[in-house]
Motif scaffolding. Structure first.
Motif, PDB file in Angstrom:
ATOM      1  N   PHE A   1       0.855  -1.210   0.033  1.00 20.85           N
ATOM      2  CA  PHE A   1       0.000  -0.102  -0.009  1.00 20.85           C
ATOM      3  C   PHE A   1       0.980   1.171  -0.143  1.00 20.85           C
ATOM      4  O   PHE A   1       0.569   2.354  -0.825  1.00 20.85           O
ATOM      5  N   VAL A   2       1.835   1.364   0.777  1.00 19.73           N
ATOM      6  CA  VAL A   2       2.713   2.470   0.699  1.00 19.73           C
ATOM      7  C   VAL A   2       3.518   2.822  -0.625  1.00 19.73           C
ATOM      8  O   VAL A   2       3.803   3.791  -0.748  1.00 19.73           O
ATOM      9  N   ASP A   3       3.283   1.784  -1.307  1.00 18.51           N
ATOM     10  CA  ASP A   3       4.238   2.017  -2.837  1.00 18.51           C
ATOM     11  C   ASP A   3       3.086   2.124  -3.642  1.00 18.51           C
ATOM     12  O   ASP A   3       3.343   2.239  -5.087  1.00 18.51           O
ATOM     13  N   CYS A   4       1.709   2.373  -3.391  1.00 23.01           N
ATOM     14  CA  CYS A   4       0.685   2.310  -4.504  1.00 23.01           C
ATOM     15  C   CYS A   4       0.679   3.875  -4.780  1.00 23.01           C
ATOM     16  O   CYS A   4       1.502   4.687  -4.269  1.00 23.01           O
ATOM     17  N   VAL A   5       0.364   4.062  -6.177  1.00 19.38           N
ATOM     18  CA  VAL A   5       0.227   5.458  -6.914  1.00 19.38           C
ATOM     19  C   VAL A   5      -1.280   5.733  -7.052  1.00 19.38           C
ATOM     20  O   VAL A   5      -2.007   4.863  -7.602  1.00 19.38           O
ATOM     21  N   PRO A   6      -1.689   6.874  -6.547  1.00 21.94           N
ATOM     22  CA  PRO A   6      -3.138   7.305  -6.616  1.00 21.94           C
ATOM     23  C   PRO A   6      -3.408   7.556  -7.784  1.00 21.94           C
ATOM     24  O   PRO A   6      -2.756   8.127  -8.614  1.00 21.94           O
ATOM     25  N   LYS A   7      -4.644   7.073  -8.342  1.00 21.97           N
ATOM     26  CA  LYS A   7      -5.298   7.358  -9.780  1.00 21.97           C
ATOM     27  C   LYS A   7      -5.714   8.912  -9.956  1.00 21.97           C
ATOM     28  O   LYS A   7      -6.060   9.262 -10.811  1.00 21.97           O
ATOM     29  N   ARG A   8      -6.187   9.478  -8.772  1.00 17.65           N
ATOM     30  CA  ARG A   8      -6.548  10.783  -8.537  1.00 17.65           C
ATOM     31  C   ARG A   8      -6.001  11.665  -7.448  1.00 17.65           C
ATOM     32  O   ARG A   8      -5.227  10.884  -6.670  1.00 17.65           O
ATOM     33  N   LYS A   9      -6.386  12.704  -7.291  1.00 21.28           N
ATOM     34  CA  LYS A   9      -5.972  13.522  -6.130  1.00 21.28           C
ATOM     35  C   LYS A   9      -6.178  12.779  -4.614  1.00 21.28           C
ATOM     36  O   LYS A   9      -7.430  12.354  -4.585  1.00 21.28           O
ATOM     37  N   PRO A  10      -5.383  12.918  -3.817  1.00 17.26           N
ATOM     38  CA  PRO A  10      -5.470  12.146  -2.489  1.00 17.26           C
ATOM     39  C   PRO A  10      -6.451  12.752  -1.691  1.00 17.26           C
ATOM     40  O   PRO A  10      -7.292  11.997  -1.016  1.00 17.26           O
ATOM     41  N   VAL A  11      -6.776  14.132  -1.948  1.00 17.84           N
ATOM     42  CA  VAL A  11      -7.729  14.842  -1.030  1.00 17.84           C
ATOM     43  C   VAL A  11      -9.140  14.117  -1.477  1.00 17.84           C
ATOM     44  O   VAL A  11      -9.993  14.197  -0.809  1.00 17.84           O
ATOM     45  N   ASP A  12      -9.286  14.087  -2.863  1.00 22.99           N
ATOM     46  CA  ASP A  12     -10.699  13.410  -3.319  1.00 22.99           C
ATOM     47  C   ASP A  12     -10.807  12.177  -2.831  1.00 22.99           C
ATOM     48  O   ASP A  12     -11.924  11.606  -2.547  1.00 22.99           O
ATOM     49  N   ILE A  13      -9.797  11.270  -2.783  1.00 21.42           N
ATOM     50  CA  ILE A  13      -9.926   9.796  -2.526  1.00 21.42           C
ATOM     51  C   ILE A  13     -10.331   9.918  -1.025  1.00 21.42           C
ATOM     52  O   ILE A  13     -11.295   9.236  -0.503  1.00 21.42           O
ATOM     53  N   MET A  14      -9.578  10.729  -0.072  1.00 21.42           N
ATOM     54  CA  MET A  14      -9.955  10.697   1.340  1.00 21.42           C
ATOM     55  C   MET A  14     -11.379  10.992   1.502  1.00 21.42           C
ATOM     56  O   MET A  14     -11.894  10.681   2.482  1.00 21.42           O
ATOM     57  N   TYR A  15     -12.090  12.068   0.894  1.00 21.47           N
ATOM     58  CA  TYR A  15     -13.185  12.727   0.992  1.00 21.47           C
ATOM     59  C   TYR A  15     -14.253  11.231   0.711  1.00 21.47           C
ATOM     60  O   TYR A  15     -14.936  11.214   1.631  1.00 21.47           O
ATOM     61  N   ASP A  16     -14.195  10.400  -0.394  1.00 23.98           N
ATOM     62  CA  ASP A  16     -14.757   9.643  -0.712  1.00 23.98           C
ATOM     63  C   ASP A  16     -14.840   8.507   0.198  1.00 23.98           C
ATOM     64  O   ASP A  16     -15.784   7.934   0.669  1.00 23.98           O
ATOM     65  N   TYR A  17     -13.636   8.411   0.876  1.00 28.25           N
ATOM     66  CA  TYR A  17     -13.404   7.288   1.820  1.00 28.25           C
ATOM     67  C   TYR A  17     -14.182   7.511   2.903  1.00 28.25           C
ATOM     68  O   TYR A  17     -15.006   6.787   3.567  1.00 28.25           O
ATOM     69  N   GLY A  18     -13.920   8.719   3.636  1.00 36.51           N
ATOM     70  CA  GLY A  18     -14.781   9.061   4.627  1.00 36.51           C
ATOM     71  C   GLY A  18     -16.337   9.051   4.286  1.00 36.51           C
ATOM     72  O   GLY A  18     -16.998   8.698   5.416  1.00 36.51           O
ATOM     73  N   ILE A  19     -16.823   9.075   3.168  1.00 37.19           N
ATOM     74  CA  ILE A  19     -18.428   8.995   2.939  1.00 37.19           C
ATOM     75  C   ILE A  19     -18.569   7.587   2.822  1.00 37.19           C
ATOM     76  O   ILE A  19     -19.823   7.126   3.319  1.00 37.19           O
ATOM     77  N   GLN A  20     -17.930   6.783   2.310  1.00 33.24           N
ATOM     78  CA  GLN A  20     -18.316   5.501   1.822  1.00 33.24           C
ATOM     79  C   GLN A  20     -18.132   4.494   2.888  1.00 33.24           C
ATOM     80  O   GLN A  20     -18.696   3.378   2.941  1.00 33.24           O
ATOM     81  N   LYS A  21     -16.816   4.661   3.661  1.00 37.22           N
ATOM     82  CA  LYS A  21     -16.747   3.470   4.674  1.00 37.22           C
ATOM     83  C   LYS A  21     -17.809   3.062   5.563  1.00 37.22           C
ATOM     84  O   LYS A  21     -18.569   4.051   6.198  1.00 37.22           O
ATOM     85  N   GLY A  22     -18.096   1.940   5.996  1.00 34.80           N
ATOM     86  CA  GLY A  22     -19.232   1.562   6.984  1.00 34.80           C
ATOM     87  C   GLY A  22     -19.028   0.016   7.121  1.00 34.80           C
ATOM     88  O   GLY A  22     -17.988  -0.587   6.519  1.00 34.80           O
TER      89      GLY A  22
END
Length: 477
Positions: free
Chosen positions: A49-70
């Protein structure tokens, strides 16, 4: 006037820090997502995971993660949808069974060579300007001390441009981040590794001439400053970062890491180890990370009981290999300054090296064992672990050659009785299950053992299966 001086001082120190501003590590960028992925072991190898490359902006990924996780959230699927996973080691190397070992190695350089990197937002990779060689497909970046031994192989294969490129990359890292990190990843920036940079400079200078010393002198001085930071103002009996001032004023180095949290690439593993130890967790992380800077992560060499990682004490130890490499760095800086016509500077660093050689003999030559061993400075005692680290003084120290040859004969007997096995040298006598312990041996340390034994006149047939050695190239014939 005093206020003006204070203002100027604050401006200058802030500028100095800004020169080496460190990029954020994956745990800082991805917060809860990072912790959840590592602690739930989404991937068998935490380095994935620490070597993964984000496909889009990290801030957008984290925003979606906060909404979707459950409760019904698929964490692995989320990662795979939002990140490019690093390629695995498929082992699809072009192997021709008719090739001899030299031909096979020459072919492998093209397999392991990487082109200059491109910076990607949210990626842990520290982009390098020149080509370089990686150890394997699992390791998708360069590693500091391993690269010296790779360069030795490149020299034998005539790959001089690649040596030049790799040395240029390391100088770039020093100039950009203030030191050479363990590898070119943001999560490695809090530590370095055994400082072989001066050996690399010496290697290329032996091929291309003394101008190499002049070219890389500034980088060598910066690395020296990194390892010696705080030494001049350190009081007797105190330690700061990589420097220890003994009660009598003697100054020596130790391994260190500037972070006090679990290693990002081994987060879950370090959390579990710290919990199992029952010790202060910050203290455990400090010792674990310092052990990683040593390059020998992990080994009974760092354990108080020579058995359990929960008894790790790395930052309480003065390592013989590190201090010997610092001696070589001091000598190499002295040589570079002399070539530049700076006689005063050359004299200063020669004296530093000569003084360190005295301290190496004083603190690390274990008369009871007839071998160089590490020193536990808090307990003010020599340790009893026999390891290849004890051969480093025979590889590098120039003073008192007759005396060193005498010690070498004694050390050779110890090595033969403890570390020499069929096929080579084990890393320690202890079989703990750790990577850097028996029954394992490692190619760089095999090289150092043969080099050191040869340099102090111990050419006895049988060492590492070597009947005759090439004393120029330090290899078996």
């Amino acid at each position: 006037m005093k206020s003006l001086y204070l203002f100027l001082f604050l401006i200058l120190t802030s500028f100095a820090r800004a020169q080496f501003l460190q990029p954020a590590t994956p745990d800082k960028i991805y917060g809860d997502l990072f912790t959840d992925v590592q602690m739930t072991k989404v991937f068998p190898d935490e380095k994935t995971f620490v070597d993964c490359v984000p496909k889009r902006k990290p801030v957008d990924i984290m925003y979606d993660y906060g909404i979707q996780k459950g409760p019904a959230f698929n964490l692995k699927k989320f990662v795979e949808e939002n990140f490019e996973l690093p390629p695995g080691d498929e082992g699809n190397y072009p192997v021709d069974s008719t090739d001899d070992i030299v031909t096979h190695i020459k072919k492998m350089w093209s397999v392991l060579k990487r082109n200059p990197d491109k910076k990607v937002e949210g990626s842990s990779l520290l982009a390098l300007p020149f080509t370089y060689i990686v150890q394997s497909e699992r390791f998708r970046e360069i590693y500091y001390w391993d690269s010296y031994f790779i360069m030795l192989g490149l020299k034998e294969s005539g790959e001089i441009k690649t040596i030049r490129d790799m040395l240029g990359n390391f100088a770039y890292l020093i100039e950009t981040y203030g030191h050479i990190p363990s590898g070119n990843r943001s999560y490695y920036l809090s530590r370095s590794e055994p400082p072989f940079f001066s050996c690399m400079v010496e290697l290329l200078a032996g091929i291309e001439g003394d101008s190499i010393y002049q070219r890389f002198l500034p980088a060598m001085e910066m690395e020296y400053a990194y390892f010696m930071e705080g030494g001049e103002k350190l009081k007797a009996g105190d330690a700061y970062r990589r420097i220890v001032r003994m009660k009598n004023g003697d100054l020596l180095n130790r391994y260190w890491d500037d972070n006090m949290v679990p290693r990002q690439e081994r987060w879950r593993e370090d959390v579990i180890t710290a919990e199992k130890s029952g010790r202060n967790k910050t203290e455990m992380y400090k010792h674990l990370r310092a052990g990683a800077e040593s390059g020998m992560d992990f080994s009974s060499r760092w354990f108080a009981d020579n058995k359990n990682i929960t008894d790790i004490q790395t930052t309480d130890i003065l390592p013989v290999d590190l201090n010997t490499l610092m001696y070589h760095l001091e000598w190499t800086i002295a040589r570079a300054k002399q070539i530049n016509g700076d006689e005063a500077g050359a004299t200063l660093f020669r004296e530093k090296a000569q003084q360190r050689s005295v301290l190496i003999d004083k603190y690390f030559w274990n008369k009871n064992l007839s071998y160089f061993t590490d020193y536990q400075f808090k307990m003010q005692t020599q340790l009893n672990t026999i390891s290849p680290a004890g051969i480093y003084p025979f590889c590098f120290i120039n003073e008192k050659p007759d005396y060193m040859s005498l010690l070498g004969r004694k050390a050779a007997s110890v090595i033969e009785a403890t570390l020499l096995k069929e096929g080579g040298f084990v890393t320690t006598e202890y079989n703990t299950g750790e990577l850097w312990d028996a029954p394992n041996g490692f190619a760089p340390l095999e090289w150092m053992m043969i080099w050191g034994l040869d340099r102090c006149g111990q050419k006895k047939p049988g060492f590492a299966g070597c009947k005759k050695m090439d004393k120029i190239k330090y290899r078996c014939l």
